[in-house]
Design a protein around this motif. Structure first.
Motif, PDB file in Angstrom:
ATOM      1  N   UNK A  76       0.918  -1.177  -0.025  1.00 16.45           N
ATOM      2  CA  UNK A  76       0.047  -0.084   0.083  1.00 16.45           C
ATOM      3  C   UNK A  76       0.931   1.134  -0.176  1.00 16.45           C
ATOM      4  N   UNK A  77       0.807   2.046  -1.026  1.00 20.85           N
ATOM      5  CA  UNK A  77       1.749   3.334  -1.294  1.00 20.85           C
ATOM      6  C   UNK A  77       0.676   4.751  -1.104  1.00 20.85           C
ATOM      7  N   UNK A  78       0.698   5.064  -0.114  1.00 19.78           N
ATOM      8  CA  UNK A  78      -0.162   6.330  -0.097  1.00 19.78           C
ATOM      9  C   UNK A  78       0.459   7.722   0.325  1.00 19.78           C
ATOM     10  N   UNK A  79       0.075   8.585  -0.325  1.00 30.46           N
ATOM     11  CA  UNK A  79       0.245  10.157   0.097  1.00 30.46           C
ATOM     12  C   UNK A  79      -0.500  10.614   1.435  1.00 30.46           C
ATOM     13  N   UNK A  80      -1.311   9.641   1.741  1.00 24.52           N
ATOM     14  CA  UNK A  80      -1.848   9.901   3.167  1.00 24.52           C
ATOM     15  C   UNK A  80      -0.836   9.662   4.422  1.00 24.52           C
ATOM     16  N   UNK A  81      -1.428  10.091   5.560  1.00 24.07           N
ATOM     17  CA  UNK A  81      -0.449   9.817   6.614  1.00 24.07           C
ATOM     18  C   UNK A  81      -1.348  10.402   7.981  1.00 24.07           C
ATOM     19  N   UNK A  82      -0.349  10.889   8.898  1.00 21.90           N
ATOM     20  CA  UNK A  82      -1.079  11.391  10.084  1.00 21.90           C
ATOM     21  C   UNK A  82      -1.254  10.373  11.239  1.00 21.90           C
ATOM     22  N   UNK A  83      -0.823   9.226  10.959  1.00 22.09           N
ATOM     23  CA  UNK A  83      -0.801   8.190  12.194  1.00 22.09           C
ATOM     24  C   UNK A  83       0.534   7.192  11.729  1.00 22.09           C
ATOM     25  N   UNK A  84       1.060   6.332  12.597  1.00 21.99           N
ATOM     26  CA  UNK A  84       1.853   5.792  12.751  1.00 21.99           C
ATOM     27  C   UNK A  84       1.461   4.522  11.664  1.00 21.99           C
ATOM     28  N   UNK A  85       2.186   3.894  11.148  1.00 22.47           N
ATOM     29  CA  UNK A  85       2.239   2.828  10.095  1.00 22.47           C
ATOM     30  C   UNK A  85       1.489   1.501  10.883  1.00 22.47           C
ATOM     31  N   UNK A 107       3.504   5.200   3.964  1.00 26.08           N
ATOM     32  CA  UNK A 107       2.826   6.502   3.871  1.00 26.08           C
ATOM     33  C   UNK A 107       3.725   7.857   3.543  1.00 26.08           C
ATOM     34  N   UNK A 108       3.173   9.019   3.174  1.00 26.03           N
ATOM     35  CA  UNK A 108       3.806   9.886   2.744  1.00 26.03           C
ATOM     36  C   UNK A 108       4.965  10.225   3.537  1.00 26.03           C
ATOM     37  N   UNK A 109       4.861  10.181   4.819  1.00 28.73           N
ATOM     38  CA  UNK A 109       6.009  10.774   5.884  1.00 28.73           C
ATOM     39  C   UNK A 109       6.910   9.195   6.381  1.00 28.73           C
ATOM     40  N   UNK A 249      18.996  28.838   8.704  1.00 30.76           N
ATOM     41  CA  UNK A 249      17.627  28.512   8.928  1.00 30.76           C
ATOM     42  C   UNK A 249      17.314  26.955   8.681  1.00 30.76           C
ATOM     43  N   UNK A 250      16.242  26.470   9.277  1.00 34.06           N
ATOM     44  CA  UNK A 250      16.134  24.953   9.193  1.00 34.06           C
ATOM     45  C   UNK A 250      15.626  24.571   7.812  1.00 34.06           C
ATOM     46  N   UNK A 251      15.999  23.347   7.390  1.00 39.08           N
ATOM     47  CA  UNK A 251      15.453  22.832   6.062  1.00 39.08           C
ATOM     48  C   UNK A 251      13.997  22.513   6.163  1.00 39.08           C
ATOM     49  N   UNK A 252      12.902  22.851   5.084  1.00 37.73           N
ATOM     50  CA  UNK A 252      11.655  22.759   5.181  1.00 37.73           C
ATOM     51  C   UNK A 252      11.239  21.324   4.302  1.00 37.73           C
ATOM     52  N   UNK A 253      10.703  20.498   4.849  1.00 41.56           N
ATOM     53  CA  UNK A 253      10.074  19.001   4.293  1.00 41.56           C
ATOM     54  C   UNK A 253       8.546  19.247   4.307  1.00 41.56           C
ATOM     55  N   UNK A 254       8.249  18.664   3.137  1.00 40.84           N
ATOM     56  CA  UNK A 254       6.670  18.398   2.667  1.00 40.84           C
ATOM     57  C   UNK A 254       6.615  16.885   2.432  1.00 40.84           C
ATOM     58  N   UNK A 255       5.731  16.327   3.122  1.00 38.03           N
ATOM     59  CA  UNK A 255       5.625  14.806   2.600  1.00 38.03           C
ATOM     60  C   UNK A 255       4.730  14.336   1.593  1.00 38.03           C
ATOM     61  N   UNK A 256       3.614  15.459   1.184  1.00 30.83           N
ATOM     62  CA  UNK A 256       2.725  15.015   0.308  1.00 30.83           C
ATOM     63  C   UNK A 256       2.403  16.192  -0.670  1.00 30.83           C
ATOM     64  N   UNK A 257       2.801  16.014  -1.883  1.00 32.69           N
ATOM     65  CA  UNK A 257       2.453  17.077  -2.828  1.00 32.69           C
ATOM     66  C   UNK A 257       1.093  17.133  -3.482  1.00 32.69           C
TER      67      UNK A 257
END
Length: 400
Positions: A76-85, A107-109, A249-257
């Protein structure tokens, strides 16, 4: 630096086989010596393919059960997330009534876990302060902690520690029960001694776009990531990027485009990609943007990016070895089933596997895609996931 190069510099792809956030105790089914070994596998998006607003899509459970019965690997390969696997896969297993192991999902993250220790001590973020943005309540904070980040703060934490940082109080009651004290509260007499942020992770779709955009912008304009400061390099024409993001400054990461995703409403809803577009618009207004030669420096992962597909394929190959054994023919074909042309189909079409497999895209009509000419042309279009799996099996001439 491209996002793939940056991820390689953190050792993401090299270290994927030693990921620690997923349990690896799934057993293998016994295979007789006469059993055929599939040289193909499947990858499934979740929202709009297997589930729609948490409700199973007809044929989804039957399709996964069939693949399990016939020892055909899938992921399962999802751009969703927000919860642990482990939590997410348990919920999906219950909804579909199909037992799934935690290693069956990316998940995305999920790749963020690789940045906890990094390839060396200098790049490791395990003990540094990371700002985690998005998700429901403090779920993403907990996910980050489960991944191994030991010093996690959220925009809500920063707001509750100093409510004047954002003048509007709409979400104040929401934050009361989910925020934690800052590890290094701001010194009102010396802003330079305030909280230092070492990385910014947008884990999931932000709920409070306004506060999140304000805090991220503050940190990116700061000196060395210290909240409450402003870099003297900002706007300098003699520096790269006109001095913006040139002062530690810190680097900025996005998990889902993803700009859109399929929710309960009959039309797609804005996702994390919508927040990113909004943030980039704010950044352009503040800095002058591309017209002044300024970009928002960031890393975006998730489908359709090459690095995410490489990460997923490593997990798929590892699952395949657990299921079928290590002395098996190479994986030749992977059927990616998705509902979003911009992520699922684009990603599968563009992916160049370092392991020699060929990815085929199958677009289903049960999610974001609702007809017409898709922006990315899939290998084939199917009415639903069951039809998509049938097409993959027939294409591989599989007779179980």
């Amino acid at each position: 630096m491209t996002s793939q190069t940056l991820w390689r510099s953190f050792g993401l792809l090299q270290r994927a086989s030693t990921r620690s956030f997923i349990n690896t105790g799934s057993g293998r089914r016994a295979l007789s010596s006469q059993s055929r070994i599939p040289d193909f596998a499947f990858a499934f998006d979740i929202d709009g393919v297997l589930l729609r607003s948490s409700k199973p899509i007809p044929g989804a459970a039957k399709s996964l059960a069939l693949l399990q019965e016939q020892n055909i690997p899938f992921l399962l390969l999802t751009n969703g997330g927000g919860k642990h696997e482990t939590e997410r896969v348990a919920e999906i297993s219950e909804k579909l009534q199909v037992p799934l192991a935690p290693e069956a999902i990316v998940q995305s993250h999920s790749p963020f876990a690789e940045l906890v220790r990094g390839p060396d001590e200098l790049s490791a973020l395990e003990n540094k302060c990371v700002l985690v943005v998005g998700g429901e309540g403090e779920r993403c904070r907990k996910v980050a902690q489960q991944y191994g980040f030991k010093n996690v703060v959220t925009p809500g934490d920063i707001f509750m520690a100093n409510p004047t940082i954002w003048p509007f109080k709409s979400f104040q009651n929401y934050y009361k029960d989910i925020t934690k004290p800052l590890p290094n509260p701001k010194d009102p007499n010396d802003p330079s001694r305030g909280l230092k942020i070492d990385a910014i992770f947008v884990f999931n779709d932000p709920r409070d776009w306004a506060l999140d955009a304000q805090i991220i912008t503050d940190v990116l304009l700061s000196s060395e990531g210290v909240i409450g400061t402003i870099s003297e390099k900002n706007g300098r024409t003699d520096l790269p990027n006109r001095g913006f993001q040139q002062d530690g400054q810190p680097h900025l990461y996005f998990s889902n485009p993803d700009l859109w995703w399929a929710a309960a409403y009959h039309l797609p809803r804005l996702g994390q990609g919508g927040f990113r577009e909004a943030l980039e618009g704010i950044w352009a207004a503040v800095t002058g943007g591309p017209s002044k030669g300024v970009e928002l420096k960031k890393t975006v992962i998730g489908k359709p990016h090459q690095g995410t597909y490489e990460f997923a394929e490593i997990q798929l190959l590892r699952n395949r070895s657990r299921l079928l054994g290590s002395n098996i023919p190479p994986l030749k074909n992977v059927y990616m089933i998705g509902d979003n042309p911009e992520s699922d189909i684009c990603g599968a079409n563009s992916y160049r596997s370092p392991h020699g497999s060929k990815w085929h895209s199958i677009l289903v009509r049960t999610g974001v895609y609702n007809g017409g000419e898709p922006t990315w042309t899939p290998t084939t279009i199917a009415d639903d996931v069951q039809k998509a799996v049938e097409w993959g099996l027939e294409t591989s001439k599989w007779r179980g």
